[in-house]
Write a protein that holds these residues in place. Structure first.
Motif, mmCIF file in Angstrom:
data_model
loop_
_atom_site.group_PDB
_atom_site.id
_atom_site.type_symbol
_atom_site.label_atom_id
_atom_site.label_comp_id
_atom_site.label_asym_id
_atom_site.label_seq_id
_atom_site.Cartn_x
_atom_site.Cartn_y
_atom_site.Cartn_z
ATOM 1 N N VAL A 32 0.647 -1.257 -0.085
ATOM 2 C CA VAL A 32 -0.129 0.009 0.159
ATOM 3 C C VAL A 32 0.889 1.199 0.093
ATOM 4 N N GLY A 33 0.355 2.134 -0.816
ATOM 5 C CA GLY A 33 1.255 3.709 -0.634
ATOM 6 C C GLY A 33 1.059 4.458 -1.943
ATOM 7 N N TYR A 34 0.395 5.627 -1.615
ATOM 8 C CA TYR A 34 0.419 6.555 -2.846
ATOM 9 C C TYR A 34 1.819 6.915 -3.677
ATOM 10 N N GLY A 35 2.736 6.782 -2.796
ATOM 11 C CA GLY A 35 4.313 7.052 -3.231
ATOM 12 C C GLY A 35 4.339 6.247 -4.591
ATOM 13 N N ARG A 36 3.734 5.092 -4.726
ATOM 14 C CA ARG A 36 4.098 4.172 -5.801
ATOM 15 C C ARG A 36 3.451 4.764 -7.012
ATOM 16 N N LEU A 37 2.666 5.602 -7.077
ATOM 17 C CA LEU A 37 2.006 6.057 -8.186
ATOM 18 C C LEU A 37 2.334 7.505 -8.395
ATOM 19 N N GLN A 38 2.774 7.725 -9.612
ATOM 20 C CA GLN A 38 3.240 9.387 -9.980
ATOM 21 C C GLN A 38 2.311 9.943 -11.084
ATOM 22 N N VAL A 39 2.113 11.304 -10.838
ATOM 23 C CA VAL A 39 1.572 11.994 -12.183
ATOM 24 C C VAL A 39 2.546 12.515 -12.985
ATOM 25 N N GLN A 40 2.375 12.026 -14.230
ATOM 26 C CA GLN A 40 3.331 12.554 -15.319
ATOM 27 C C GLN A 40 2.874 12.780 -16.293
ATOM 28 N N GLY A 41 2.762 14.191 -16.855
ATOM 29 C CA GLY A 41 2.195 14.455 -18.239
ATOM 30 C C GLY A 41 1.011 14.239 -18.337
ATOM 31 N N GLY A 42 0.176 14.649 -17.161
ATOM 32 C CA GLY A 42 -1.231 14.305 -17.564
ATOM 33 C C GLY A 42 -1.752 12.877 -17.343
ATOM 34 N N GLY A 43 -0.888 11.905 -17.031
ATOM 35 C CA GLY A 43 -1.143 10.640 -16.840
ATOM 36 C C GLY A 43 -0.410 9.974 -15.488
ATOM 37 N N LEU A 44 -1.086 8.857 -15.288
ATOM 38 C CA LEU A 44 -0.433 8.233 -14.011
ATOM 39 C C LEU A 44 0.433 7.083 -14.716
ATOM 40 N N VAL A 45 1.603 6.757 -13.639
ATOM 41 C CA VAL A 45 2.668 6.087 -14.018
ATOM 42 C C VAL A 45 3.082 5.333 -12.607
ATOM 43 N N LYS A 46 3.087 3.962 -12.740
ATOM 44 C CA LYS A 46 3.542 3.287 -11.682
ATOM 45 C C LYS A 46 5.005 2.792 -11.802
ATOM 46 N N ASP A 47 5.725 2.384 -10.735
ATOM 47 C CA ASP A 47 6.982 2.041 -10.872
ATOM 48 C C ASP A 47 7.062 0.301 -10.603
ATOM 49 N N ALA A 48 5.791 -0.132 -10.226
ATOM 50 C CA ALA A 48 5.938 -1.667 -10.088
ATOM 51 C C ALA A 48 4.291 -2.135 -10.086
ATOM 52 N N PRO A 49 3.781 -3.374 -10.233
ATOM 53 C CA PRO A 49 2.613 -3.705 -10.188
ATOM 54 C C PRO A 49 1.845 -3.178 -9.018
ATOM 55 N N LEU A 50 0.655 -2.681 -9.219
ATOM 56 C CA LEU A 50 -0.170 -1.775 -8.171
ATOM 57 C C LEU A 50 -1.399 -2.044 -8.476
ATOM 58 N N PHE A 51 -2.464 -2.166 -7.314
ATOM 59 C CA PHE A 51 -3.523 -2.124 -7.512
ATOM 60 C C PHE A 51 -4.332 -0.722 -6.752
ATOM 61 N N VAL A 52 -4.970 -0.264 -7.796
ATOM 62 C CA VAL A 52 -5.362 1.233 -6.921
ATOM 63 C C VAL A 52 -7.093 1.072 -6.725
ATOM 64 N N ASP A 53 -7.183 1.529 -5.635
ATOM 65 C CA ASP A 53 -8.586 1.371 -4.996
ATOM 66 C C ASP A 53 -9.089 2.718 -5.190
ATOM 67 N N LEU A 54 -10.060 2.912 -6.438
ATOM 68 C CA LEU A 54 -10.478 4.403 -6.135
ATOM 69 C C LEU A 54 -11.961 4.505 -5.745
ATOM 70 N N SER A 55 -12.531 3.929 -4.820
ATOM 71 C CA SER A 55 -13.767 3.826 -4.331
ATOM 72 C C SER A 55 -13.947 4.962 -3.730
ATOM 73 N N ALA A 56 -12.747 5.616 -2.997
ATOM 74 C CA ALA A 56 -13.121 6.916 -2.047
ATOM 75 C C ALA A 56 -13.476 8.062 -2.868
ATOM 76 N N VAL A 57 -13.428 8.155 -4.205
ATOM 77 C CA VAL A 57 -13.440 9.251 -5.124
ATOM 78 C C VAL A 57 -14.120 8.917 -6.316
ATOM 79 N N ALA A 58 -14.410 7.685 -6.796
ATOM 80 C CA ALA A 58 -14.953 7.275 -8.059
ATOM 81 C C ALA A 58 -16.454 7.848 -8.234
ATOM 82 N N LYS A 59 -17.094 7.696 -7.321
ATOM 83 C CA LYS A 59 -18.769 8.157 -7.558
ATOM 84 C C LYS A 59 -18.553 9.800 -7.549
ATOM 85 N N GLY A 60 -17.842 10.280 -6.760
ATOM 86 C CA GLY A 60 -17.986 11.720 -6.521
ATOM 87 C C GLY A 60 -17.161 12.391 -8.181
ATOM 88 N N PHE A 61 -16.220 11.645 -8.700
ATOM 89 C CA PHE A 61 -15.749 12.079 -9.760
ATOM 90 C C PHE A 61 -16.596 11.962 -10.840
#
Length: 199
Positions: A32-61
């Motif tokens: 777990v950790g948001y540091g594994r996911l970076q915003v670059q050039g308007g996109g998301l980049v990960k440095d290793a396999p990662l499972f992102v759970d967006l349920s905290a913001v998905a409906k609001g978005f």
């Protein structure tokens, strides 16, 4: 927090709900950790396999996206709602602010706790009173605290947040709920958030 949410049986893994071992929790916390996911050039980049759970913001978005589409189409008065997260603009057909109810945190019945008048604002509520499981007489919430790797255990039942962005309201409501009453309220006050905490 995706690995923890899955481990506790609240993610897409669809496993039976059971209490995981301490070793399994430790492993999931290491993933777990948001540091594994970076915003670059308007996109998301990960440095290793990662499972992102967006349920905290998905409906609001999604609510914000629909609201923006309505505004681009020239609609100035609307109420958009997805799964309890919403955004209101303008006024209702009667010329008054949109009226919405915040539910009382009761697992077995739907009951109004408070009615709010909304205009040009998003509203999101995060609660632990509907999505949970019980094992050996203990209730385990779907709200996972990444600091402990386990469901929250405090007495705070729900947090509702008003914000111009429904996605921001959604994220803040979840974060404040996980933090608990004292810490959550202190952060809400520090950030100038309009929040309703229900114990």
């Amino acid at each position: 927090v995706g690995p923890l949410v899955n481990l506790w049986g609240f993610g897409p893994s669809q496993r039976p709900l059971e209490v995981p071992t301490a070793a399994a929790i430790a492993w999931a916390r290491s993933e777990v950790g948001y540091g594994r996911l970076q915003v670059q050039g308007g996109g998301l980049v990960k440095d290793a396999p990662l499972f992102v759970d967006l349920s905290a913001v998905a409906k609001g978005f999604a609510v914000d996206e629909l609201a923006e589409a309505l505004e681009q189409a020239g609609v100035r008065s609307y109420l958009v709602e997805i799964g309890g997260e919403l955004r209101a603009a303008g006024q209702n057909a009667g010329g008054r602010p949109w009226r919405v109810a915040v539910e009382a945190p009761k697992a077995d019945v739907r009951e109004v706790y408070r009615v709010l008048d909304l205009r040009d604002v998003g509203l999101a509520t995060s609660g632990d009173y509907r999505n949970y499981f019980e094992a050996d007489g203990v209730r385990y919430s779907h709200m996972i605290d990444p600091r402990t790797g386990a469901p929250i255990t405090h007495r705070l039942a729900s947090v509702s947040v008003l914000h111009e962005s429904a996605a921001a309201a959604d994220g803040w409501a979840t974060a404040l709920n996980v933090l608990g009453l004292e810490r959550g309220m202190a952060i809400a006050e520090r950030e100038g958030l309009r929040a309703l905490f229900i114990i």
